[in-house]
Design a protein around this motif. Structure first.
Motif, PDB file in Angstrom:
ATOM      1  N   CYS A 148       0.728  -1.192  -0.093  1.00  0.00           N
ATOM      2  CA  CYS A 148       0.100   0.097   0.144  1.00  0.00           C
ATOM      3  C   CYS A 148       0.944   1.060  -0.061  1.00  0.00           C
ATOM      4  O   CYS A 148       0.574   2.231   0.863  1.00  0.00           O
ATOM      5  N   PRO A 149       1.767   1.347  -0.812  1.00  0.00           N
ATOM      6  CA  PRO A 149       2.846   2.582  -1.037  1.00  0.00           C
ATOM      7  C   PRO A 149       1.925   3.798  -1.429  1.00  0.00           C
ATOM      8  O   PRO A 149       2.381   5.006  -1.119  1.00  0.00           O
ATOM      9  N   PHE A 150       0.671   3.686  -1.923  1.00  0.00           N
ATOM     10  CA  PHE A 150      -0.056   4.703  -2.357  1.00  0.00           C
ATOM     11  C   PHE A 150      -0.772   5.606  -1.059  1.00  0.00           C
ATOM     12  O   PHE A 150      -1.438   6.772  -1.405  1.00  0.00           O
ATOM     13  N   LEU A 151      -0.912   5.075  -0.163  1.00  0.00           N
ATOM     14  CA  LEU A 151      -1.820   5.740   1.020  1.00  0.00           C
ATOM     15  C   LEU A 151      -1.412   7.046   1.578  1.00  0.00           C
ATOM     16  O   LEU A 151      -2.476   7.498   1.622  1.00  0.00           O
ATOM     17  N   PRO A 152       0.001   7.447   1.564  1.00  0.00           N
ATOM     18  CA  PRO A 152       0.112   8.760   1.960  1.00  0.00           C
ATOM     19  C   PRO A 152      -0.544   9.835   1.013  1.00  0.00           C
ATOM     20  O   PRO A 152      -0.673  10.978   1.409  1.00  0.00           O
ATOM     21  N   SER A 153      -0.958   9.405  -0.135  1.00  0.00           N
ATOM     22  CA  SER A 153      -1.596  10.489  -1.045  1.00  0.00           C
ATOM     23  C   SER A 153      -3.084  10.457  -1.038  1.00  0.00           C
ATOM     24  O   SER A 153      -3.573  11.244  -1.813  1.00  0.00           O
ATOM     25  N   MET A 154      -3.555   9.351  -0.328  1.00  0.00           N
ATOM     26  CA  MET A 154      -5.137   9.502  -0.215  1.00  0.00           C
ATOM     27  C   MET A 154      -5.821   9.574   1.119  1.00  0.00           C
ATOM     28  O   MET A 154      -5.271  10.117   1.868  1.00  0.00           O
ATOM     29  N   SER A 155      -7.290   9.907   0.903  1.00  0.00           N
ATOM     30  CA  SER A 155      -7.810   9.873   2.272  1.00  0.00           C
ATOM     31  C   SER A 155      -7.849   8.497   2.995  1.00  0.00           C
ATOM     32  O   SER A 155      -7.580   7.531   2.324  1.00  0.00           O
ATOM     33  N   GLU A 156      -7.955   8.427   4.318  1.00  0.00           N
ATOM     34  CA  GLU A 156      -7.826   7.415   5.051  1.00  0.00           C
ATOM     35  C   GLU A 156      -8.677   6.192   4.538  1.00  0.00           C
ATOM     36  O   GLU A 156      -8.346   4.950   4.282  1.00  0.00           O
ATOM     37  N   ASP A 157     -10.010   6.482   4.387  1.00  0.00           N
ATOM     38  CA  ASP A 157     -10.889   5.492   4.194  1.00  0.00           C
ATOM     39  C   ASP A 157     -10.813   4.902   2.732  1.00  0.00           C
ATOM     40  O   ASP A 157     -10.630   3.474   2.347  1.00  0.00           O
ATOM     41  N   ALA A 158     -10.599   5.857   1.779  1.00  0.00           N
ATOM     42  CA  ALA A 158     -10.458   5.206   0.387  1.00  0.00           C
ATOM     43  C   ALA A 158      -9.040   4.521   0.217  1.00  0.00           C
ATOM     44  O   ALA A 158      -8.994   3.572  -0.315  1.00  0.00           O
ATOM     45  N   GLY A 159      -7.869   4.971   1.011  1.00  0.00           N
ATOM     46  CA  GLY A 159      -6.528   4.571   0.789  1.00  0.00           C
ATOM     47  C   GLY A 159      -6.819   3.014   1.456  1.00  0.00           C
ATOM     48  O   GLY A 159      -6.123   2.038   0.845  1.00  0.00           O
ATOM     49  N   LEU A 160      -7.557   2.981   2.686  1.00  0.00           N
ATOM     50  CA  LEU A 160      -7.669   1.500   3.021  1.00  0.00           C
ATOM     51  C   LEU A 160      -8.208   0.618   2.213  1.00  0.00           C
ATOM     52  O   LEU A 160      -7.910  -0.585   2.360  1.00  0.00           O
ATOM     53  N   GLU A 161      -9.354   1.198   1.783  1.00  0.00           N
ATOM     54  CA  GLU A 161     -10.136   0.204   1.013  1.00  0.00           C
ATOM     55  C   GLU A 161      -9.335  -0.318  -0.375  1.00  0.00           C
ATOM     56  O   GLU A 161      -9.511  -1.476  -0.608  1.00  0.00           O
ATOM     57  N   GLU A 162      -8.449   0.660  -0.965  1.00  0.00           N
ATOM     58  CA  GLU A 162      -7.831   0.239  -2.147  1.00  0.00           C
ATOM     59  C   GLU A 162      -6.730  -0.651  -1.349  1.00  0.00           C
ATOM     60  O   GLU A 162      -6.135  -1.658  -2.205  1.00  0.00           O
ATOM     61  N   CYS A 163      -6.070  -0.474  -0.314  1.00  0.00           N
ATOM     62  CA  CYS A 163      -5.045  -1.383   0.231  1.00  0.00           C
ATOM     63  C   CYS A 163      -5.551  -2.738   0.521  1.00  0.00           C
ATOM     64  O   CYS A 163      -4.999  -3.751   0.060  1.00  0.00           O
ATOM     65  N   MET A 164      -6.711  -2.697   1.111  1.00  0.00           N
ATOM     66  CA  MET A 164      -7.459  -4.268   0.970  1.00  0.00           C
ATOM     67  C   MET A 164      -7.552  -4.830  -0.127  1.00  0.00           C
ATOM     68  O   MET A 164      -7.355  -6.101  -0.298  1.00  0.00           O
ATOM     69  N   ALA A 165      -7.845  -4.166  -1.169  1.00  0.00           N
ATOM     70  CA  ALA A 165      -8.308  -4.614  -2.435  1.00  0.00           C
ATOM     71  C   ALA A 165      -6.914  -5.239  -3.103  1.00  0.00           C
ATOM     72  O   ALA A 165      -7.145  -6.268  -3.818  1.00  0.00           O
ATOM     73  N   THR A 166      -5.943  -4.548  -3.046  1.00  0.00           N
ATOM     74  CA  THR A 166      -4.536  -4.728  -3.493  1.00  0.00           C
ATOM     75  C   THR A 166      -4.272  -6.155  -2.810  1.00  0.00           C
ATOM     76  O   THR A 166      -3.583  -6.649  -3.513  1.00  0.00           O
ATOM     77  N   MET A 167      -4.604  -6.234  -1.609  1.00  0.00           N
ATOM     78  CA  MET A 167      -4.013  -7.604  -1.027  1.00  0.00           C
ATOM     79  C   MET A 167      -4.924  -8.505  -1.011  1.00  0.00           C
ATOM     80  O   MET A 167      -4.873  -9.766  -0.564  1.00  0.00           O
ATOM     81  N   GLY A 168      -6.115  -8.354  -1.769  1.00  0.00           N
ATOM     82  CA  GLY A 168      -7.022  -9.492  -2.145  1.00  0.00           C
ATOM     83  C   GLY A 168      -7.905  -9.667  -1.105  1.00  0.00           C
ATOM     84  O   GLY A 168      -8.455 -10.896  -1.020  1.00  0.00           O
ATOM     85  N   VAL A 169      -8.186  -8.645  -0.151  1.00  0.00           N
ATOM     86  CA  VAL A 169      -9.150  -8.986   1.073  1.00  0.00           C
ATOM     87  C   VAL A 169     -10.582  -8.796   0.530  1.00  0.00           C
ATOM     88  O   VAL A 169     -10.727  -7.611   0.143  1.00  0.00           O
ATOM     89  N   PRO A 170     -11.434  -9.644   0.633  1.00  0.00           N
ATOM     90  CA  PRO A 170     -12.927  -9.454   0.342  1.00  0.00           C
ATOM     91  C   PRO A 170     -13.420  -8.541   1.222  1.00  0.00           C
ATOM     92  O   PRO A 170     -13.259  -8.316   2.498  1.00  0.00           O
ATOM     93  N   LYS A 171     -14.440  -7.702   0.785  1.00  0.00           N
ATOM     94  CA  LYS A 171     -15.254  -6.434   1.451  1.00  0.00           C
ATOM     95  C   LYS A 171     -16.722  -7.051   1.638  1.00  0.00           C
ATOM     96  O   LYS A 171     -17.311  -7.191   0.552  1.00  0.00           O
ATOM     97  N   GLN A 172     -17.115  -7.255   2.700  1.00  0.00           N
ATOM     98  CA  GLN A 172     -18.600  -7.633   2.937  1.00  0.00           C
ATOM     99  C   GLN A 172     -19.327  -6.065   3.112  1.00  0.00           C
ATOM    100  O   GLN A 172     -19.077  -5.292   4.112  1.00  0.00           O
ATOM    101  N   LYS A 173     -20.213  -5.484   2.387  1.00  0.00           N
ATOM    102  CA  LYS A 173     -20.842  -4.423   2.561  1.00  0.00           C
ATOM    103  C   LYS A 173     -22.131  -4.717   3.192  1.00  0.00           C
ATOM    104  O   LYS A 173     -23.036  -5.678   3.176  1.00  0.00           O
ATOM    105  N   ASP A 174     -22.303  -3.872   4.495  1.00  0.00           N
ATOM    106  CA  ASP A 174     -23.588  -3.780   5.352  1.00  0.00           C
ATOM    107  C   ASP A 174     -23.974  -2.444   5.360  1.00  0.00           C
ATOM    108  O   ASP A 174     -23.448  -1.699   6.265  1.00  0.00           O
ATOM    109  N   ARG A 175     -24.945  -2.222   4.743  1.00  0.00           N
ATOM    110  CA  ARG A 175     -25.444  -0.789   4.633  1.00  0.00           C
ATOM    111  C   ARG A 175     -26.348  -0.444   5.955  1.00  0.00           C
ATOM    112  O   ARG A 175     -26.962   0.572   6.016  1.00  0.00           O
ATOM    113  N   LEU A 176     -26.675  -1.732   6.585  1.00  0.00           N
ATOM    114  CA  LEU A 176     -27.516  -1.191   7.698  1.00  0.00           C
ATOM    115  C   LEU A 176     -26.476  -0.993   9.090  1.00  0.00           C
ATOM    116  O   LEU A 176     -27.234  -0.866  10.058  1.00  0.00           O
TER     117      LEU A 176
END
Length: 226
Positions: A148-176
């Motif tokens: 996740c070398p790109f994190l310093p140039s991003m917002s915390e939440d967007a950066g972490l989301e992209e970081c997790m995707a880069t590492m292949g971590v699945p995201k469970q969406k829970d809108r409630l």
């Protein structure tokens, strides 16, 4: 891990201004993250009476998307959390914003049936509440610098989301899990109606935070809708 169903929760808070007032309120009244099995407050300086871990100044600039490019602050916050090591005792690590009305006791409704050893994130909508399985935090601890070398140039939440995707971590969406009341006709109706939701955001002063908290039944637990 001592308990796959338990939570380590943390807030990243300024040591002055509205965030400090909210975090101090939560600590004194033992609400929000202070109802989790373990907790931490990461700050830019001491904030008595709240025990905190200081990581230095929160210097961020506004990104071209119109919000804070606070990735570097949260890299240091995560470094402190990982170094502290308390997260490893618990099945889940939960980052919560100070202006989120957060009910830890409702979280088990949203986390049932997960294998915490597998990397997984559970996101409400975005940064006000972020949930990471034990396996996901283990990956962050081991690979964040390389993946996740790109994190310093991003917002915390967007950066972490992209970081997790880069590492292949699945995201469970829970809108409630999180109700973002900026997008509702009334700030107060969701606190009453979404009696199974674990977080409501944003409530940026103690009076409005308390009002939503009490309208939501002081954390009474109700089953999720079918």
């Amino acid at each position: 891990r001592t308990d796959d169903n338990s939570m380590f929760c943390f807030i990243v808070s300024m040591s002055s201004g509205g965030e400090r007032l909210l975090t101090t309120h939560h600590f004194i009244n033992k609400v929000s993250i202070f109802r989790c099995a373990d907790w931490a407050v990461v700050s830019d300086g001491p904030m008595p009476p709240v025990p905190s871990v200081s990581i230095g100044a929160f210097n961020s600039h506004i990104g071209n998307w119109g919000s804070w490019a606070n990735g570097p602050v949260f890299i240091r916050a995560w470094n402190a959390i990982i170094h502290q090591g308390v997260w490893a005792r618990h099945g889940y690590t939960v980052k919560v914003d100070a202006d989120s009305v957060f009910f830890p006791e409702r979280m088990p409704l949203h986390l049932a049936h997960f294998d915490v050893t597998k990397p997984r994130t559970v996101w409400g909508v975005y940064g006000p509440i972020e949930v990471f399985s034990w396996g996901a935090v283990k990956l962050i601890a081991e690979k964040r610098d390389q993946a996740c070398p790109f994190l310093p140039s991003m917002s915390e939440d967007a950066g972490l989301e992209e970081c997790m995707a880069t590492m292949g971590v699945p995201k469970q969406k829970d809108r409630l899990m999180l109700i973002h009341t900026v997008h509702t006709a009334s700030r107060w109706t969701p606190c009453q109606e979404y009696i199974y939701s674990a977080a409501f955001h944003p409530y940026k002063d103690v009076a409005s935070w308390n009002r939503c908290y009490h309208l939501a039944g002081d954390g009474a637990v109700h089953p999720l809708p079918e």
